[in-house]
Every structure is written in C-alpha cells, then in structure tokens.
Design an enzyme around this catalytic site. Structure first.
Site, mmCIF file in Angstrom:
data_model
loop_
_atom_site.group_PDB
_atom_site.id
_atom_site.type_symbol
_atom_site.label_atom_id
_atom_site.label_comp_id
_atom_site.label_asym_id
_atom_site.label_seq_id
_atom_site.Cartn_x
_atom_site.Cartn_y
_atom_site.Cartn_z
ATOM 1 N N SER A 160 -0.812 -4.951 10.151
ATOM 2 C CA SER A 160 -1.127 -4.539 11.867
ATOM 3 C C SER A 160 -2.785 -4.919 11.363
ATOM 4 O O SER A 160 -3.475 -3.794 11.311
ATOM 5 C CB SER A 160 -0.996 -3.681 12.457
ATOM 6 O OG SER A 160 -0.634 -2.256 12.105
ATOM 7 N N ALA A 163 0.832 -0.890 -0.150
ATOM 8 C CA ALA A 163 0.034 0.173 -0.407
ATOM 9 C C ALA A 163 0.682 1.183 0.189
ATOM 10 O O ALA A 163 0.714 2.000 -0.241
ATOM 11 C CB ALA A 163 -0.942 0.169 1.011
ATOM 12 N N LYS A 169 3.129 2.185 2.952
ATOM 13 C CA LYS A 169 3.533 2.077 4.462
ATOM 14 C C LYS A 169 5.084 2.386 4.594
ATOM 15 O O LYS A 169 5.184 3.559 5.044
ATOM 16 C CB LYS A 169 2.833 0.980 5.543
ATOM 17 C CG LYS A 169 1.535 0.487 5.585
ATOM 18 C CD LYS A 169 1.192 -0.355 6.135
ATOM 19 C CE LYS A 169 2.334 -1.792 5.936
ATOM 20 N NZ LYS A 169 2.294 -2.362 4.348
ATOM 21 N N THR A 170 5.578 1.575 4.459
ATOM 22 C CA THR A 170 7.226 1.991 4.585
ATOM 23 C C THR A 170 7.838 3.110 3.553
ATOM 24 O O THR A 170 8.280 3.992 3.830
ATOM 25 C CB THR A 170 7.551 0.756 3.624
ATOM 26 O OG1 THR A 170 7.447 -0.257 5.246
ATOM 27 C CG2 THR A 170 9.359 0.766 4.197
#
Length: 176
Positions: free
Chosen positions: A87, A17, A19-20
């Site tokens: 998560s 997506a 995130k990092t």
C-alpha cells in the site's frame, strides 16, 4: 455476551520489510487469546479478490480499495482485521482510515538494502534488471506514513518486539 470491538490493523511497508511476518505473529497471539481475527495478506489477495490488477498507480489504488472494503466489512462486524500489503500511497491509506474508522496504521520500516537482502523471491534483483516494472522502492514510489500509529523498525528490533508494539497499541486503544 462480551462483544469484541472490530479494528483494521493495516501493515504497510516495502516488500521484504516484514509486514506478513509481524502480522502472522500478531494473528497467532490474538488467536491464543481467543480473539476473532482475520488476516488479509496482499500476496494472497492479488491471486483472488484482486486478480487481474497490475501494478500501475490506478491498479494499486483499486487493489487497496478492494482490500479496504473487505476490511471495513469485517471490522464493523467485530473482527480484528490484520492487513498486510505494501500500500504505497499515503492518500489512499488515509482515505481508508476515514472510511473504516477503527484503523491502526503500522509502518513496517526497513531500509531497501535490508529488504533486498531478505528477498527470497528475487523480486528486487528482477526489478533492478528491468524484468519487473513499477516495483515499489526501486522504480515506483513508496510514500512513508507521516504519523503511523505504530512503527516497527525491523532492521533494529526482533519480530517479538515488533509484535509486542502492535499488541500493546491494540490493548491501549481497548481492542483487546
């Protein structure tokens, strides 16, 4: 001495997506501004702090709790902690919000098709072929945040736009 307030910025979303990518961009900007910041990446933590944990629901929860514990320690010591991890469970994210207190949930939102297209590791392909079990978004659930503090729609906005959203929230709440 002007002490920085600590906060955990928890980036959640499907694999691929962004995130990092966003967390790294926020990290760079905060370091340029001389902030005390630490990036906790889910992939890296699975090889160290969370080694030995699998992908069952119980192991995923334990993974999040371990990461949350480290984030809490850093946060209470004045560090801006950027956590980048799938998560998938809403309840544990809320539990961590309550425990940590200074907590910003960032939902990095991208459709599964976009995440699959971005997947350089071939994880989605392996999951669809049955080679990886309990893969979030394919055969394991991802519980979308109901009221994230920030939502980055990475199929519709640039990395810079998403980064600005996170930095703006940190500024608005007085962390930077």
């Amino acid at each position: 001495m002007n002490q920085q307030r600590g906060v955990t910025v928890w980036f959640t979303g499907l694999s691929g997506a962004g995130k990092t990518t966003i967390a790294n961009a926020v990290d760079r900007e905060l370091k340029i501004a001389a902030a005390s910041v630490e990036l906790l990446d889910g992939d890296e933590l699975r090889q160290t702090l969370c080694r030995g944990l699998g992908f069952s629901a119980i192991d995923r929860i334990e993974n999040m709790r371990r990461i949350g514990f480290v984030a809490h320690l850093l946060t209470k010591n004045g560090v801006i902690v950027l956590v980048s991890t799938i998560s998938p469970y809403r309840e544990i994210r809320q539990e961590l919000r309550r425990k940590i207190g200074d907590f910003i949930e960032v939902y990095v939102n991208a459709p599964v098709a976009v995440c699959e297209w971005r997947d350089v590791k071939g994880l989605y392909e392996q999951a669809r072929a049955g080679l990886i079990e309990n893969f979030t978004g394919i055969d394991a659930a991802y519980e979308v945040p109901l009221q994230p503090d920030v939502e980055c729609q990475t199929d519709r906005e640039t990395i810079a736009q998403s980064t600005i959203k996170v930095l703006t929230k940190l500024e608005k709440l007085g962390y930077i």
